[in-house]
Design a protein around this motif. Structure first.
Motif, short mmCIF file in Angstrom:
data_model
loop_
_atom_site.label_atom_id
_atom_site.label_comp_id
_atom_site.label_asym_id
_atom_site.label_seq_id
_atom_site.Cartn_x
_atom_site.Cartn_y
_atom_site.Cartn_z
N PRO A 195 -17.00 9.13 -16.19
CA PRO A 195 -16.79 8.76 -14.79
C PRO A 195 -16.31 7.32 -14.62
CG PRO A 195 -18.86 9.95 -15.04
CD PRO A 195 -18.35 9.65 -16.42
N ALA A 196 -16.77 6.43 -15.50
CA ALA A 196 -16.35 5.03 -15.40
C ALA A 196 -14.86 4.90 -15.68
CB ALA A 196 -17.16 4.17 -16.36
N ILE A 197 -14.37 5.63 -16.69
CA ILE A 197 -12.94 5.57 -17.02
C ILE A 197 -12.10 6.19 -15.90
CG2 ILE A 197 -11.17 6.46 -18.59
CD1 ILE A 197 -13.27 6.22 -20.85
N VAL A 246 -13.01 16.55 -16.77
CA VAL A 246 -12.24 15.46 -16.16
C VAL A 246 -12.16 15.68 -14.65
CG1 VAL A 246 -9.97 14.35 -16.02
CG2 VAL A 246 -10.90 14.99 -18.25
N ILE A 247 -11.93 16.91 -14.25
CA ILE A 247 -11.91 17.23 -12.82
C ILE A 247 -13.25 16.87 -12.18
CG2 ILE A 247 -11.81 19.11 -11.13
CD1 ILE A 247 -9.82 20.50 -13.03
N ARG A 248 -14.33 17.24 -12.84
CA ARG A 248 -15.68 16.99 -12.32
C ARG A 248 -15.91 15.49 -12.14
NH1 ARG A 248 -19.06 19.66 -16.26
NH2 ARG A 248 -17.71 21.39 -15.66
N TRP A 249 -15.52 14.73 -13.15
CA TRP A 249 -15.71 13.28 -13.07
C TRP A 249 -14.87 12.67 -11.95
CZ3 TRP A 249 -14.99 12.73 -19.06
CH2 TRP A 249 -16.21 13.02 -19.70
N ARG A 250 -13.64 13.13 -11.82
CA ARG A 250 -12.77 12.57 -10.78
C ARG A 250 -13.28 12.93 -9.38
NH1 ARG A 250 -6.60 13.72 -12.02
NH2 ARG A 250 -6.31 11.91 -10.66
N LEU A 251 -13.80 14.13 -9.24
CA LEU A 251 -14.35 14.53 -7.94
C LEU A 251 -15.60 13.76 -7.58
CD1 LEU A 251 -13.88 18.42 -7.94
CD2 LEU A 251 -12.58 16.71 -6.65
N ALA A 252 -16.27 13.22 -8.58
CA ALA A 252 -17.48 12.43 -8.33
C ALA A 252 -17.16 10.99 -7.95
CB ALA A 252 -18.39 12.45 -9.56
#
Length: 233
Positions: free
Chosen positions: A18-20, A83-89
């Motif tokens: 998520p940080a990236i 990656v989708i999950r992290w970007r949505l967060a």
């Protein structure tokens, strides 16, 4: 929260990923594995495993004598469910949701038309069960239960299309639908018109009416975009 079963390297991923994707480590940033291992209080082998996963997503590249370099967003595997999950967060949620919903609007109507031509009797029955499950859970703020049937419905459509490329997008669509619910980019109860459209799509697929199945599914995706205009402008 670390995903169950992923252990220590999962804890590292759930922090670094998520940080990236949120831009906390800009493209070109160099991450030192030794320093990261110390920071997360994990072994070097655990850190290397986490880096290998990030490399598989094309978020980073590991180079000898340089370290782990963060890659620009246009190199990321943007179809990777994690990656989708992290970007949505992250803070860019609205733009990501819109991008993914536009993708759905391009793919799912065509997939529904193909499903009307190629779906097996078993897939038709499964689609009907999913649609009825959506109806049964569309009132009383039961979004989590509704989501299960909604995800299953769209997976069946993509799989029943008979196109293996569409079928592989099932995880992507699942992440979009799940992200909308988890991040409350949904009304307290689903739009009744959208629920009815899903039932009609199931009926059109069962009847082999490709044109109607495509048209109705396009209405679903247009409605999803309109919801974003209201809930995530």
């Amino acid at each position: 929260m670390t995903t169950p079963g992923r252990g220590l390297h999962g804890r590292v991923l759930d922090a670094l990923g998520p940080a990236i994707t949120a831009g906390e480590y800009p493209p070109g940033s160099v991450l030192r594995t030794d320093e990261l291992a110390q920071s997360f209080d994990v072994s070097r082998s655990v850190m290397r495993e986490a880096v290998r996963v990030l490399e598989s997503m094309h978020l980073v590249a590991s180079r000898r004598r340089v370290g782990v370099t963060v890659l620009p967003a246009d190199e990321w595997n943007v179809y990777d469910p994690q990656v989708i999950r992290w970007r949505l967060a992250g803070a860019d949620r609205a733009r990501q949701l819109r991008s993914l919903t536009v993708l759905r609007s391009a793919v799912e109507p065509v997939a529904a038309g193909l499903a009307a031509r190629h779906a097996t009797p078993e897939q038709c029955s499964e689609l009907t069960e999913c649609a009825l499950g959506m109806v049964a859970n569309s009132r009383g703020r039961r979004l989590d239960r509704y989501l299960l049937h909604d995800v299953a419905f769209h997976r069946v459509i993509l799989r029943a299309s008979g196109n293996e490329m569409f079928a592989r997008l099932g995880d992507v669509v699942a992440e979009v639908l799940t992200g909308r619910t988890q991040h409350e980019v949904m009304f307290e109860d689903p739009d009744p018109a959208a629920v009815t459209l899903h039932v009609r799509v199931a009926e059109a697929v069962r009847a082999g009416d490709a044109e109607r199945a495509e048209q109705l599914t396009r209405e679903i995706t247009v409605g999803a975009l309109q919801e974003l205009d209201i809930l995530a402008p």
